[in-house]
Design an enzyme around this catalytic site. Structure first.
Site, PDB file in Angstrom:
ATOM      1  CB  SER A   7      -0.907   0.015   1.226  1.00 44.28           C
ATOM      2  OG  SER A   7      -1.548   1.264   1.354  1.00 44.28           O
ATOM      3  CG  HIS A  32      -4.084  -1.492  -1.624  1.00 40.85           C
ATOM      4  ND1 HIS A  32      -5.168  -2.259  -2.009  1.00 40.85           N
ATOM      5  CD2 HIS A  32      -4.529  -0.677  -0.638  1.00 40.85           C
ATOM      6  CE1 HIS A  32      -6.222  -1.923  -1.275  1.00 40.85           C
ATOM      7  NE2 HIS A  32      -5.858  -0.951  -0.443  1.00 40.85           N
ATOM      8  CG  ASP A  34      -5.375   2.420   1.087  1.00 38.08           C
ATOM      9  OD1 ASP A  34      -6.350   1.658   0.975  1.00 38.08           O
ATOM     10  OD2 ASP A  34      -4.275   2.068   1.550  1.00 38.08           O
ATOM     11  CG  MET A  36      -8.425   7.367   2.612  1.00 36.65           C
ATOM     12  SD  MET A  36      -7.569   7.339   4.213  1.00 36.65           S
ATOM     13  CE  MET A  36      -6.691   5.781   4.090  1.00 36.65           C
ATOM     14  CG  HIS A  65      -9.845   0.393  -0.472  1.00 34.53           C
ATOM     15  ND1 HIS A  65      -9.387   0.093   0.796  1.00 34.53           N
ATOM     16  CD2 HIS A  65     -11.196   0.492  -0.355  1.00 34.53           C
ATOM     17  CE1 HIS A  65     -10.408   0.017   1.633  1.00 34.53           C
ATOM     18  NE2 HIS A  65     -11.520   0.269   0.955  1.00 34.53           N
ATOM     19  CG  MET A  67     -11.579   3.597   2.099  1.00 41.20           C
ATOM     20  SD  MET A  67     -10.165   3.427   3.230  1.00 41.20           S
ATOM     21  CE  MET A  67      -8.828   3.416   2.038  1.00 41.20           C
ATOM     22  CG  MET A 136     -11.953  -2.487   5.097  1.00 39.60           C
ATOM     23  SD  MET A 136     -10.417  -1.984   4.296  1.00 39.60           S
ATOM     24  CE  MET A 136      -9.748  -0.827   5.500  1.00 39.60           C
ATOM     25  N   GLY A 141      -9.241   4.631   7.204  1.00 38.47           N
ATOM     26  CA  GLY A 141      -8.990   6.054   7.393  1.00 38.47           C
ATOM     27  C   GLY A 141      -7.529   6.394   7.634  1.00 38.47           C
ATOM     28  CG  PHE A 142      -5.944   7.690  10.191  1.00 39.86           C
ATOM     29  CD1 PHE A 142      -5.281   8.866   9.862  1.00 39.86           C
ATOM     30  CD2 PHE A 142      -7.247   7.764  10.645  1.00 39.86           C
ATOM     31  CE1 PHE A 142      -5.916  10.097   9.995  1.00 39.86           C
ATOM     32  CE2 PHE A 142      -7.889   8.993  10.788  1.00 39.86           C
ATOM     33  CZ  PHE A 142      -7.210  10.166  10.449  1.00 39.86           C
ATOM     34  N   GLY A 143      -3.334   4.631   8.116  1.00 39.79           N
ATOM     35  CA  GLY A 143      -2.434   3.500   8.068  1.00 39.79           C
ATOM     36  C   GLY A 143      -1.823   3.218   9.431  1.00 39.79           C
ATOM     37  N   GLY A 144      -1.159   2.066   9.550  1.00 38.77           N
ATOM     38  CA  GLY A 144      -0.409   1.744  10.753  1.00 38.77           C
ATOM     39  C   GLY A 144      -1.226   1.277  11.944  1.00 38.77           C
ATOM     40  CG  ASP A 174      -6.582  -2.565   3.212  1.00 40.83           C
ATOM     41  OD1 ASP A 174      -5.573  -2.282   3.882  1.00 40.83           O
ATOM     42  OD2 ASP A 174      -7.120  -1.757   2.432  1.00 40.83           O
ATOM     43  N   GLY A 175      -5.215  -4.209   6.304  1.00 39.61           N
ATOM     44  CA  GLY A 175      -5.116  -3.570   7.611  1.00 39.61           C
ATOM     45  C   GLY A 175      -4.311  -4.362   8.619  1.00 39.61           C
ATOM     46  N   GLY A 176      -3.205  -3.785   9.084  1.00 36.13           N
ATOM     47  CA  GLY A 176      -2.422  -4.402  10.138  1.00 36.13           C
ATOM     48  C   GLY A 176      -1.700  -5.677   9.731  1.00 36.13           C
ATOM     49  CB  SER A 197       3.512   0.717   8.320  1.00 35.42           C
ATOM     50  OG  SER A 197       2.635  -0.190   8.964  1.00 35.42           O
TER      51      SER A 197
END
Length: 215
Positions: A7, A32, A34, A36, A65, A67, A136, A141-144, A174-176, A197
């Site tokens: 991402s 990827h 993102d 927003m 993606h 959002m 998700m 809304g936010f990375g990391g 997608d996420g973490g 990240s």
């Protein structure tokens, strides 16, 4: 084989061309992106211009993606920019069937994304018409952010639906995502892993090792 989608939200944007080429050359299948809007989610990131810029940098799949809300007003712009896949959140606009049809009629793959507050049963009517379902595992809304294990059951549920209905959509998480959470996702049936990240925050010489560690 699991597909890896770095991402760019976590990339060094001053050197975005080099960053994308590095993950491309080191084994990523998707890039990827993102998007927003500060409305559907409380953050603002990229627009069609970044997709257009990256289209000239890589031949890998540009996995966009959205959002954003509304969605349909911007589909043409993202397709013209060079998107290969466009995913969106069904609750963000009025007519998801129309959006899916519009995406696919322009030789682009369509995906739907499941917010942690949305259940699989709420989007099941669309799975037969899409190429990708994004689970998700953070609040968009936010990375990391930290991986939400509570969302893993959705991967299993989608796998069961695929098997029962004999469908071919990919399940993207997608996420973490890191080497530990990737293992959980793979064991439960994921096809594509989005990692930001975990890949981009490390030394550039390690990108191949990091990408391979997710497989």
């Amino acid at each position: 084989m699991i597909k890896i989608a770095p991402s760019i939200l976590a990339a060094d944007l001053i050197n975005i061309k080099e960053e994308v080429q590095l993950v491309d050359n080191n084994g990523a299948e998707y890039i990827h992106i993102d998007v927003m809007d500060g409305h559907y989610v409380p953050n603002i990131t990229f627009g069609p211009n970044i997709v257009k810029s990256l289209r000239g940098v890589t031949k890998k799949v540009l996995d966009v993606h959205l959002m954003i809300s509304p969605v349909i007003n911007y589909i043409d712009s993202f397709i013209k920019a060079g998107s290969d896949i466009i995913s969106f959140h069904p609750e963000a606009d009025k007519d998801s069937n129309e959006i899916i049809k519009k995406i696919k009629s322009n030789n682009c793959k369509a995906g739907i994304a499941i917010h942690p507050n949305i259940q699989v049963k709420d989007i099941i009517q669309y799975v037969g018409d899409v190429d990708l379902v994004v689970v998700m595992t953070v609040i968009p809304g936010f990375g990391g952010q930290e991986f939400m294990k509570s969302e893993v059951n959705k991967i299993l549920e989608l796998c069961e639906i695929k098997k029962e209905k004999k469908l071919n959509f990919e399940i993207e998480i997608d996420g973490g995502i890191n080497d530990k959470t990737a293992k959980i996702c793979k064991e439960n049936g994921a096809d594509v892993l989005v990692a930001g990240s975990y890949i981009f925050s490390n030394n550039k010489d390690n990108y191949k090792t990091l990408i391979d560690s997710l497989r």
